[in-house]
Scaffold this motif. Structure first.
Motif, PDB file in Angstrom:
ATOM      1  N   ALA A  26      -4.441   1.046  -1.997  1.00 11.37           N
ATOM      2  CA  ALA A  26      -4.969   0.487  -0.753  1.00 11.37           C
ATOM      3  C   ALA A  26      -5.661  -0.845  -1.016  1.00 11.37           C
ATOM      4  O   ALA A  26      -5.881  -1.233  -2.167  1.00 11.37           O
ATOM      5  CB  ALA A  26      -5.947   1.471  -0.115  1.00 11.37           C
ATOM      6  N   PHE A  27      -6.031  -1.520   0.077  1.00 10.11           N
ATOM      7  CA  PHE A  27      -6.759  -2.789  -0.017  1.00 10.11           C
ATOM      8  C   PHE A  27      -8.031  -2.587  -0.836  1.00 10.11           C
ATOM      9  O   PHE A  27      -8.790  -1.644  -0.627  1.00 10.11           O
ATOM     10  CB  PHE A  27      -7.119  -3.299   1.378  1.00 10.11           C
ATOM     11  CG  PHE A  27      -8.050  -4.472   1.351  1.00 10.11           C
ATOM     12  CD1 PHE A  27      -7.596  -5.723   0.958  1.00 10.11           C
ATOM     13  CD2 PHE A  27      -9.381  -4.329   1.709  1.00 10.11           C
ATOM     14  CE1 PHE A  27      -8.452  -6.812   0.922  1.00 10.11           C
ATOM     15  CE2 PHE A  27     -10.249  -5.414   1.679  1.00 10.11           C
ATOM     16  CZ  PHE A  27      -9.785  -6.651   1.281  1.00 10.11           C
TER      17      PHE A  27
ATOM     18  N   PRO B  18     -11.185   1.437   8.501  1.00  6.32           N
ATOM     19  CA  PRO B  18     -10.009   1.222   7.653  1.00  6.32           C
ATOM     20  C   PRO B  18      -9.370   2.505   7.115  1.00  6.32           C
ATOM     21  O   PRO B  18      -8.197   2.512   6.751  1.00  6.32           O
ATOM     22  CB  PRO B  18     -10.560   0.380   6.504  1.00  6.32           C
ATOM     23  CG  PRO B  18     -12.007   0.709   6.456  1.00  6.32           C
ATOM     24  CD  PRO B  18     -12.427   1.063   7.847  1.00  6.32           C
ATOM     25  N   SER B  19     -10.133   3.588   7.024  1.00  5.23           N
ATOM     26  CA  SER B  19      -9.618   4.866   6.530  1.00  5.23           C
ATOM     27  C   SER B  19     -10.602   5.960   6.947  1.00  5.23           C
ATOM     28  O   SER B  19     -11.733   5.666   7.331  1.00  5.23           O
ATOM     29  CB  SER B  19      -9.446   4.847   5.006  1.00  5.23           C
ATOM     30  OG  SER B  19     -10.700   4.650   4.362  1.00  5.23           O
TER      31      SER B  19
ATOM     32  N   SER C 259      -9.078   1.288  -5.279  1.00  5.07           N
ATOM     33  CA  SER C 259      -9.723   0.912  -4.019  1.00  5.07           C
ATOM     34  C   SER C 259     -10.632   2.041  -3.538  1.00  5.07           C
ATOM     35  O   SER C 259     -10.378   3.222  -3.799  1.00  5.07           O
ATOM     36  CB  SER C 259      -8.649   0.647  -2.956  1.00  5.07           C
ATOM     37  OG  SER C 259      -9.216   0.626  -1.662  1.00  5.07           O
ATOM     38  N   GLU C 260     -11.662   1.683  -2.818  1.00  6.02           N
ATOM     39  CA  GLU C 260     -12.558   2.685  -2.240  1.00  6.02           C
ATOM     40  C   GLU C 260     -11.851   3.573  -1.205  1.00  6.02           C
ATOM     41  O   GLU C 260     -12.348   4.636  -0.842  1.00  6.02           O
ATOM     42  CB  GLU C 260     -13.764   1.995  -1.588  1.00  6.02           C
ATOM     43  CG  GLU C 260     -13.366   1.113  -0.403  1.00  6.02           C
ATOM     44  CD  GLU C 260     -14.514   0.326   0.181  1.00  6.02           C
ATOM     45  OE1 GLU C 260     -15.396   0.949   0.804  1.00  6.02           O
ATOM     46  OE2 GLU C 260     -14.511  -0.903   0.008  1.00  6.02           O
ATOM     47  N   HIS C 261     -10.682   3.145  -0.727  1.00  5.84           N
ATOM     48  CA  HIS C 261      -9.946   3.904   0.290  1.00  5.84           C
ATOM     49  C   HIS C 261      -8.963   4.915  -0.293  1.00  5.84           C
ATOM     50  O   HIS C 261      -8.463   5.775   0.427  1.00  5.84           O
ATOM     51  CB  HIS C 261      -9.204   2.942   1.228  1.00  5.84           C
ATOM     52  CG  HIS C 261     -10.113   1.976   1.898  1.00  5.84           C
ATOM     53  ND1 HIS C 261     -11.026   2.355   2.863  1.00  5.84           N
ATOM     54  CD2 HIS C 261     -10.293   0.641   1.710  1.00  5.84           C
ATOM     55  CE1 HIS C 261     -11.713   1.303   3.256  1.00  5.84           C
ATOM     56  NE2 HIS C 261     -11.293   0.246   2.575  1.00  5.84           N
TER      57      HIS C 261
ATOM     58  N   TYR D 116       0.844  -1.186   0.000  1.00  2.00           N
ATOM     59  CA  TYR D 116       0.000   0.000   0.000  1.00  2.00           C
ATOM     60  C   TYR D 116       0.880   1.237   0.000  1.00  2.00           C
ATOM     61  O   TYR D 116       2.078   1.180   0.294  1.00  2.00           O
ATOM     62  CB  TYR D 116      -0.981   0.005   1.168  1.00  2.00           C
ATOM     63  CG  TYR D 116      -0.378  -0.089   2.555  1.00  2.00           C
ATOM     64  CD1 TYR D 116      -0.208   1.048   3.335  1.00  2.00           C
ATOM     65  CD2 TYR D 116      -0.022  -1.325   3.106  1.00  2.00           C
ATOM     66  CE1 TYR D 116       0.316   0.965   4.617  1.00  2.00           C
ATOM     67  CE2 TYR D 116       0.501  -1.418   4.382  1.00  2.00           C
ATOM     68  CZ  TYR D 116       0.667  -0.263   5.136  1.00  2.00           C
ATOM     69  OH  TYR D 116       1.187  -0.349   6.407  1.00  2.00           O
ATOM     70  N   ALA D 117       0.290   2.383  -0.369  1.00  4.26           N
ATOM     71  CA  ALA D 117       1.082   3.597  -0.517  1.00  4.26           C
ATOM     72  C   ALA D 117       0.208   4.825  -0.293  1.00  4.26           C
ATOM     73  O   ALA D 117      -1.022   4.752  -0.331  1.00  4.26           O
ATOM     74  CB  ALA D 117       1.702   3.639  -1.912  1.00  4.26           C
TER      75      ALA D 117
END
Length: 165
Positions: A90-91, A137-138, A108-110, A66-67
């Motif tokens: 992200a995941f 998660p975020s 990702s939705e994040h 992830y970044a």
């Protein structure tokens, strides 16, 4: 009867007592604490990679890395603190499967939301790092991330022991 000679002896004796008391009560100064820089390239005993620059955070270039950017480094002490960043990778639930294969990607939705990493026991050559893990998660904002992703709320349990590359 008053005598200047006796009073001088008394005064000198008192001065010597006060100086002796002052000298023995002084403590050695505390050694200065060295503050090390979390920025750099770190590798854990598990092979995890953490690249931390002035503005970015990433865990390498794999499907499970992830970044983020907009990095905010917030030290708590001279050797611990938080790293906050907006996900750029992200995941992703959509591309991960139910068998336990997790995929991290840029859609990702994040992505665009805030996340945090906690570090502790930082020295010039080593550090322990943990990404936040819990029910959230975020977050939408940095301020929210600072309130949610805390040690006190139990978001940091497992730590990777890392050495500087």
């Amino acid at each position: 009867m008053f005598s200047f000679k006796k009073s001088r002896v008394v005064i000198l004796s008192l001065v010597v007592v006060f100086i002796a008391a002052f000298v023995t009560s002084c403590k050695e100064p505390e050694p200065a604490l060295v503050s090390y820089n979390i920025q750099g390239n770190w590798v854990s005993s598990w092979g995890e990679i953490y690249n931390i620059t002035e503005t970015t955070f990433d865990t390498g270039d794999t499907d499970w890395s992830y970044a983020g950017d907009n990095l905010v480094i917030e030290p708590l002490t001279y050797n611990s603190g938080y790293l906050y960043f907006k996900y750029t990778k992200a995941f992703c639930k959509t591309h991960s499967d139910k068998s336990g294969v997790y995929v991290y990607d840029t859609d990702s939705e994040h992505v665009g939301k805030w996340y945090a990493v906690y570090y502790k026991d930082l020295t010039e050559t080593s550090v322990q790092i943990s990404g936040a893990y819990g029910s959230v998660p975020s977050t939408e904002t940095l301020e929210e991330a600072k309130k949610v992703f805390t040690v006190e709320k139990g978001y940091y349990e497992g730590f990777s022991e890392c050495v500087r590359k």
